[in-house]
Design a protein around this motif. Structure first.
Motif, PDB file in Angstrom:
ATOM      1  N   LEU A  14       0.495   8.815  -6.336  1.00  0.00           N
ATOM      2  CA  LEU A  14      -0.825   8.200  -6.388  1.00  0.00           C
ATOM      3  C   LEU A  14      -1.722   8.926  -7.371  1.00  0.00           C
ATOM      4  O   LEU A  14      -1.785  10.139  -7.377  1.00  0.00           O
ATOM      5  CB  LEU A  14      -1.504   8.264  -5.015  1.00  0.00           C
ATOM      6  CG  LEU A  14      -0.982   7.350  -3.940  1.00  0.00           C
ATOM      7  CD1 LEU A  14      -1.704   7.633  -2.637  1.00  0.00           C
ATOM      8  CD2 LEU A  14      -1.174   5.914  -4.320  1.00  0.00           C
ATOM      9  N   ALA A  16      -5.358   8.160  -7.603  1.00  0.00           N
ATOM     10  CA  ALA A  16      -6.336   7.260  -7.006  1.00  0.00           C
ATOM     11  C   ALA A  16      -7.722   7.493  -7.567  1.00  0.00           C
ATOM     12  O   ALA A  16      -8.084   8.585  -7.959  1.00  0.00           O
ATOM     13  CB  ALA A  16      -6.352   7.454  -5.496  1.00  0.00           C
ATOM     14  N   ARG A  40      -8.393   3.241  -4.848  1.00  0.00           N
ATOM     15  CA  ARG A  40      -7.627   2.223  -5.561  1.00  0.00           C
ATOM     16  C   ARG A  40      -6.526   2.898  -6.377  1.00  0.00           C
ATOM     17  O   ARG A  40      -6.762   3.900  -7.039  1.00  0.00           O
ATOM     18  CB  ARG A  40      -8.534   1.410  -6.458  1.00  0.00           C
ATOM     19  CG  ARG A  40      -9.635   0.730  -5.673  1.00  0.00           C
ATOM     20  CD  ARG A  40     -10.017  -0.611  -6.217  1.00  0.00           C
ATOM     21  NE  ARG A  40     -11.190  -1.120  -5.519  1.00  0.00           N
ATOM     22  CZ  ARG A  40     -11.166  -1.751  -4.353  1.00  0.00           C
ATOM     23  NH1 ARG A  40     -10.025  -1.948  -3.751  1.00  0.00           N
ATOM     24  NH2 ARG A  40     -12.272  -2.179  -3.784  1.00  0.00           N
ATOM     25  N   LEU A  41      -5.346   2.326  -6.314  1.00  0.00           N
ATOM     26  CA  LEU A  41      -4.187   2.867  -7.011  1.00  0.00           C
ATOM     27  C   LEU A  41      -4.329   2.685  -8.517  1.00  0.00           C
ATOM     28  O   LEU A  41      -4.677   1.606  -8.990  1.00  0.00           O
ATOM     29  CB  LEU A  41      -2.931   2.141  -6.522  1.00  0.00           C
ATOM     30  CG  LEU A  41      -1.609   2.622  -7.076  1.00  0.00           C
ATOM     31  CD1 LEU A  41      -1.297   4.016  -6.547  1.00  0.00           C
ATOM     32  CD2 LEU A  41      -0.507   1.660  -6.684  1.00  0.00           C
ATOM     33  N   SER A  46       1.369   5.099 -11.704  1.00  0.00           N
ATOM     34  CA  SER A  46       1.958   5.216 -10.370  1.00  0.00           C
ATOM     35  C   SER A  46       3.303   4.511 -10.303  1.00  0.00           C
ATOM     36  O   SER A  46       3.503   3.469 -10.925  1.00  0.00           O
ATOM     37  CB  SER A  46       1.018   4.611  -9.328  1.00  0.00           C
ATOM     38  OG  SER A  46      -0.223   5.265  -9.352  1.00  0.00           O
ATOM     39  N   GLU A  69      -4.317  -0.095  -2.562  1.00  0.00           N
ATOM     40  CA  GLU A  69      -5.503   0.630  -2.121  1.00  0.00           C
ATOM     41  C   GLU A  69      -5.245   1.269  -0.772  1.00  0.00           C
ATOM     42  O   GLU A  69      -4.409   0.812  -0.001  1.00  0.00           O
ATOM     43  CB  GLU A  69      -6.726  -0.280  -2.049  1.00  0.00           C
ATOM     44  CG  GLU A  69      -6.656  -1.344  -0.983  1.00  0.00           C
ATOM     45  CD  GLU A  69      -7.887  -2.234  -0.952  1.00  0.00           C
ATOM     46  OE1 GLU A  69      -8.526  -2.409  -2.007  1.00  0.00           O
ATOM     47  OE2 GLU A  69      -8.202  -2.746   0.127  1.00  0.00           O
ATOM     48  N   PHE A  83      -0.308  -2.445  -0.530  1.00  0.00           N
ATOM     49  CA  PHE A  83       0.226  -2.344  -1.882  1.00  0.00           C
ATOM     50  C   PHE A  83       1.015  -3.594  -2.229  1.00  0.00           C
ATOM     51  O   PHE A  83       1.736  -4.132  -1.394  1.00  0.00           O
ATOM     52  CB  PHE A  83       1.151  -1.126  -2.008  1.00  0.00           C
ATOM     53  CG  PHE A  83       0.442   0.171  -1.812  1.00  0.00           C
ATOM     54  CD1 PHE A  83      -0.125   0.828  -2.883  1.00  0.00           C
ATOM     55  CD2 PHE A  83       0.327   0.726  -0.550  1.00  0.00           C
ATOM     56  CE1 PHE A  83      -0.799   2.024  -2.704  1.00  0.00           C
ATOM     57  CE2 PHE A  83      -0.347   1.921  -0.357  1.00  0.00           C
ATOM     58  CZ  PHE A  83      -0.909   2.567  -1.437  1.00  0.00           C
TER      59      PHE A  83
END
Length: 142
Positions: A14, A16, A40-41, A46, A69, A83
């Motif tokens: 991640l 983020a 939020r990714l 990622s 997220e 996801f």
């Protein structure tokens, strides 16, 4: 006879970006509950690493995200997550020859496995998130 595989999600890398979930002014006036944080990714940086095992070996690789997220009520205490995964992006990396990795990818994308042509997106709802001890890496189950 084909050997069944057991897919194990190892961890999610991640990167983020923290944002605060928005609530309307009326909701915030009526409610004293804390507003959730939303991480939020960063989908460009990622990957979801996977490992498949069978009696005489196995395979591993990664798959890419479309979105993701994680929600939390306080920083560092994760509550839930969601996801979306691009199933067409499955990559095998355990073989020495690229041709052999492509063969593995073909098997897991086929209709008798993930049926990627029929289901190009997968959704993973997160139930537990545990830090691995490495920066920005977590073991995620869902």
């Amino acid at each position: 006879m084909k050997t069944p595989y057991v897919i194990l999600v190892i961890f999610i890398l991640l990167s983020a970006k923290q944002t605060i979930a928005q609530k309307s002014t009326a909701d915030s006036v009526r409610s004293t509950a804390p507003q959730p944080f939303v991480y939020r990714l960063d989908v460009k940086n990622s990957k979801l690493f996977w490992k498949a095992k069978k009696i005489n070996g196995g395979h591993n690789g990664y798959v890419l995200f479309r979105s993701g997220e994680i929600k939390t009520l306080s920083p560092g205490k994760y509550e839930s997550g969601d996801f979306n995964i691009h199933m067409n992006s499955i990559v095998a990396v355990d073989k020495l020859l690229p041709k052999e990795n492509r063969e593995v990818e073909g098997v897991v994308k086929a209709n008798n496995f993930f049926a990627v042509a029929l289901y190009p997106m997968a959704r993973m709802r997160v139930h537990t998130i545990v830090p691995t001890g490495k920066l920005n890496q977590y073991k995620v189950t869902g």
